[in-house]
Design an enzyme around this catalytic site. Structure first.
Site, PDB file in Angstrom:
ATOM      1  N   HIS A  54       0.713   0.054   1.320  1.00  0.00           N
ATOM      2  CA  HIS A  54       0.085   1.337   2.111  1.00  0.00           C
ATOM      3  C   HIS A  54      -0.820   1.277   3.288  1.00  0.00           C
ATOM      4  O   HIS A  54      -0.474   1.917   4.349  1.00  0.00           O
ATOM      5  CB  HIS A  54      -0.924   2.168   1.024  1.00  0.00           C
ATOM      6  CG  HIS A  54      -0.135   2.228  -0.485  1.00  0.00           C
ATOM      7  ND1 HIS A  54       0.708   3.206  -0.682  1.00  0.00           N
ATOM      8  CD2 HIS A  54      -0.364   1.511  -1.562  1.00  0.00           C
ATOM      9  CE1 HIS A  54       1.298   3.054  -1.930  1.00  0.00           C
ATOM     10  NE2 HIS A  54       0.382   2.073  -2.480  1.00  0.00           N
TER      11      HIS A  54
HETATM   12  C1  BDR Z   1      -4.394   3.929  -1.408  1.00  0.00           C
HETATM   13  O1  BDR Z   1      -5.111   3.650  -2.505  1.00  0.00           O
HETATM   14  C2  BDR Z   1      -5.631   2.128  -2.724  1.00  0.00           C
HETATM   15  O2  BDR Z   1      -5.211   1.774  -4.232  1.00  0.00           O
HETATM   16  C3  BDR Z   1      -4.829   1.423  -1.751  1.00  0.00           C
HETATM   17  O3  BDR Z   1      -5.767   0.491  -1.503  1.00  0.00           O
HETATM   18  C4  BDR Z   1      -4.557   2.284  -0.709  1.00  0.00           C
HETATM   19  O4  BDR Z   1      -5.522   2.732   0.078  1.00  0.00           O
HETATM   20  C5  BDR Z   1      -3.016   4.038  -1.848  1.00  0.00           C
HETATM   21  O5  BDR Z   1      -2.877   5.369  -2.626  1.00  0.00           O
END
Ligand code: BDR
Ligand code: CA
Length: 312
Positions: free
Chosen positions: A232
Site C-alpha cells: 500500500h
Molecule cells: C494502510 O494501513 C496499514 O496497515 C498499512 O501500513 C497501510 O498504510 C492500508 O490500509
C-alpha cells in the site's frame, strides 16, 4: 526538494521508506501510532533505518487520534513489524516532536513535501498549531481512503478510519495533494515466489524484508483474504518517483465523520462537473486532490523489488 516520510512502520511503510530514501532527499521520518503504538512504530523506524544504513533522523509523533480511540490494524503483529527480529537501534528519536519538525521544515525556503503512510494525526496537529505552514507544504502524497470498499469497515480504509477528523482537516487545506486508496493498493503486492526471491537473495536488507513479508502475507490472507503482501504505502511514493506508472484524476473529497455505517469513508465527488455545479456538495469549495485511479501493477512491483534486491 526535501521530503518527510510520516509513517507507522509497519511492513509496507518500511518498504516505502527504503524506496523513497534511495531516490529522494529525506530530511526526517516522523512517526505516528497506527500499525502499533507509537513507541513501537518509532522503534521500528529507528531499527529499520539503522539496518539499511540510512542516517535519517526520526521524530516521534502522536500516540492517539485527535478525538477517538486507537484501532488495531491486526496484520502487522504485536511489534508492528513481526516476522524477523530487528537489531535494536543505538539511536534515540530526536528531542523535537514530529509536529514541530513538520512545522520547521515547512517554514524553510522552498518548503517540504510529505509522504504520509499512516493516520494523518501529525499533519493535522501541525496545521492546527501552526496555520502559517500550509503554504510551506509544497505537496503531499497520502496512502489512505478508498474509492471502493474499505479494509477496516465496509467503506473505510485503516489510515482514514484511524483518524477521520485528521484526514478531513488535511483535505480541507490548500495543500496540493495526491491520494492512493486501498481499492488500488490492495492489488499491488508481493506474491509468495517474489517473497522467496527476496528472502534467498543473499542480501541482508532484502532477506529481512522477505522474512517480514512472509509473516505479513500470511496475516493478510487470514484477515483480509488477499494472497499477496500488499505494498500500500510504496504506492504513495510513486508521484515523486515515477508518476508515469499511475493515472491521477482530480476530485474534491471529504471524510464521513458522523455516519452510522460509514464513518471514516472518504467521499470523492465523482459526479459530472455540471451536476457538481448545480447541486454542490458541502465540500464544493475544497481544492481537488489527485486521486490515483489506475496503476501499472507489475511495473510498480518490479520497480519495488529491484529497489530492494539491488539495495547496497
Ligand atoms: C494502510 O494501513 C496499514 O496497515 C498499512 O501500513 C497501510 O498504510 C492500508 O490500509
Ligand atoms: Ca502504513
Amino acid at each position: 526538494m526535501r521530503y518527510i516520510i510520516d509513517c507507522d512502520p509497519g511492513h509496507d511503510d518500511a518498504v516505502a521508506i527504503l524506496l523513497a530514501a534511495r531516490a529522494l532527499t529525506i530530511s526526517g521520518v516522523t512517526t505516528v501510532y497506527g500499525n502499533a503504538p507509537v513507541e513501537l512504530t518509532t522503534r521500528n523506524a529507528l531499527g529499520f533505518l539503522d539496518m539499511a544504513g540510512l542516517d535519517i533522523p526520526v521524530f516521534r509523533g502522536s500516540g492517539t487520534p485527535l478525538q477517538r480511540s486507537r484501532i488495531d490494524a491486526n496484520v502487522h503483529g504485536r511489534s508492528g513489524l513481526d516476522g524477523a527480529q530487528l537489531p535494536a537501534s543505538s539511536r534515540q528519536p530526536e528531542i523535537t516532536s514530529a509536529i514541530d519538525f513538520i512545522a520547521e521544515q515547512a517554514s524553510l525556503p522552498g518548503g517540504v513535501s510529505i509522504i504520509a503512510t499512516g493516520p494523518l494525526t501529525n499533519l493535522a496537529r501541525a496545521l492546527s498549531a501552526y496555520s502559517h505552514i500550509e503554504s510551506g507544504i509544497a505537496s503531499l502524497s497520502v496512502m489512505g481512503g478508498s474509492a471502493g470498499p474499505g479494509n477496516t469497515t465496509p467503506m473505510a480504509e485503516f489510515n482514514a478510519c484511524s483518524d477521520p477528523e485528521a484526514l478531513d482537516i488535511v483535505l480541507a487545506s490548500a495543500i496540493p495533494m495526491y491520494m492512493v486508496g486501498y481499492d488500488i493498493t490492495s492489488r499491488t503486492g508481493f506474491t509468495e515466489s517474489q517473497i522467496d526471491c527476496l528472502e534467498t537473495s543473499g542480501h541482508r536488507v532484502a532477506s529481512f524484508i522477505g522474512k517480514v513479508m512472509r509473516f505479513y502475507r500470511a496475516r493478510q490472507l487470514a484477515v483480509t483474504g488477499l494472497d499477496i503482501a500488499p505494498q500500500h504505502d510504496a504506492c504513495a511514493v510513486l508521484p515523486y518517483l515515477q508518476p508515469s506508472l499511475a493515472t491521477y484524476t482530480d476530485y474534491r473529497a471529504a471524510v464521513e465523520l458522523a455516519g452510522s455505517l460509514t464513518t471514516g469513508m472518504v467521499v470523492f465527488d465523482r459526479r459530472p462537473g455540471e451536476m457538481q455545479r448545480s447541486r454542490p456538495s458541502p465540500f464544493a469549495g475544497r481544492r481537488p486532490v489527485k486521486l490515483c485511479t489506475a496503476l501499472k501493477n507489475s511495473e510498480v512491483i518490479n520497480m519495488i523489488l529491484s529497489a530492494i534486491i539491488d539495495y547496497p
